[in-house]
Design an enzyme around this catalytic site. Sequence first.
Site, short mmCIF file in Angstrom:
data_model
loop_
_atom_site.label_atom_id
_atom_site.label_comp_id
_atom_site.label_asym_id
_atom_site.label_seq_id
_atom_site.Cartn_x
_atom_site.Cartn_y
_atom_site.Cartn_z
N GLU B 46 93.40 41.10 22.76
CA GLU B 46 93.18 40.60 21.40
C GLU B 46 94.41 39.95 20.77
O GLU B 46 94.30 39.31 19.73
CB GLU B 46 92.62 41.71 20.50
CG GLU B 46 93.53 42.90 20.28
CD GLU B 46 93.23 44.04 21.25
OE1 GLU B 46 92.72 43.75 22.35
OE2 GLU B 46 93.53 45.19 20.91
N ASN B 47 95.57 40.11 21.39
CA ASN B 47 96.74 39.42 20.84
C ASN B 47 96.73 37.93 21.20
O ASN B 47 97.61 37.19 20.76
CB ASN B 47 98.03 40.08 21.30
CG ASN B 47 98.18 40.11 22.79
OD1 ASN B 47 97.24 40.44 23.51
ND2 ASN B 47 99.34 39.75 23.29
#
Lengths: 236, 217
Positions: B46-47
């Site tokens: 998700e980064n």
Amino acid sequence: MTNKQVANVKEALKGVSSEMTLMLGGFGLCGIPENAISELVVMGVKDLTCISNNAGVDDFGLGLLLQKHQIKKMVASYVGENDEFERQMLSGELEVELIPQGTLAERCRAAQAGFPAIYTPAGYGTEVAEGKETREFNGKMYVLERAFKADFSFVKAWKGDAAGNLIFKGTARNFNPNMCGAATITVAEVEELVPVGTLDPNQIHIPGIFVQRIFEGKNYEKRIEKRTVRQKTELC
Amino acid sequence: MLDKTGIAKRIAKEVKNGYYVNLGIGIPTLVANFVREDIDVEFQSENGILGMGPFPFDGEEDADLINAGKQTITALEGASYFDSATSFSMIRGKHVDLTILGAMEVSENGDIANWKIPGYMVKGMGGAMDLVASAENIIVAMMHTNKKGESKLLKRCSLPLTGVGCVKKIVTNLAVLEVTKDGFKLLERAPGIAVETIQQATEGHLIIEGQIPEMEL
């Protein structure tokens, strides 16, 4: 072309004062505006509200501001890597608003895009939604989350030009593009400031209109938080 | 009884061809190591990366290339990078097919708690609340009991919630369970583990129907 270039970090941070709300890009220590953070320490501004996904580590990133007790309130999604943060939070010295990571991104983006608020399913039924307006759409519940209001946004990019155009590298992109144009003044620091006209317009991630000041940063440490490697013999 | 690697191996069998998968920190991260080679899967972190590869070789680490656990990683051919809002558009918009994450507690109605122990540990929810609020297919990877030996599969969660009614499947060191409207349905036992052992370690309502097969790893 509107020239956004400023000579150095000092000039870039002109106008920052105590009690302001600041946005800072980065995920962990990846893609953080190192130069801006160092300068905030030098300026000694206090009682800041900082909006950033993480709070750095004890001796780097936003941890440097925490050490000097310059932060009054932190808005973040994950702060698990910083002992001093946890200490200040549990002792009540530091006000903390923890919000879901996607909500953090979208509250930045809403500010950038001119939306006053957004509805998200994240946090519904949890303490994050307490006191907030909720609404049902198509049988599912959503929480109303408001756009951030910030005085300055500090972002870090890989390359940029005096027009303010930015290109990010790898996962150092993260929150940086979402924070551009999400505050009154956006300050971009770049590893390499290239002459206008050399960046391919097709490849620009953030158009210069979202950036008010840009400068080439110095002495990037780019510290790795969790160096993890595999041995040559391992297949996977 | 399975160890953490065993849990990851069992969960890897849930990963299907063509899936986009988000792996949480801890046991879920290990799952990538055990997905069969003939299965095409892309891991999302998700980064801001889709097409995440293994850890880099010593000396090839790149500070600008990490996963959501802040570990150095590599990018596979066909990978892409994006900003955080785009990343959560993938998650909230249900484009990610499978989410695997850890938990401190799960309740029999599928509530999950994994981000806070009031007055003691406050790390934050990171992307977990977004993931559990939106994903259709959530598997929890965790030990069946905590360090004190208390069940983590409860009637109601005692810790602050991360999401409500969202967990579909749980893989622990003792069992594979499905969350149904009537409670935890026991699907498989870990090798050598008796149904009674699982029953004793489960505080929430456990549904046992017929013979419960042993897991294949």
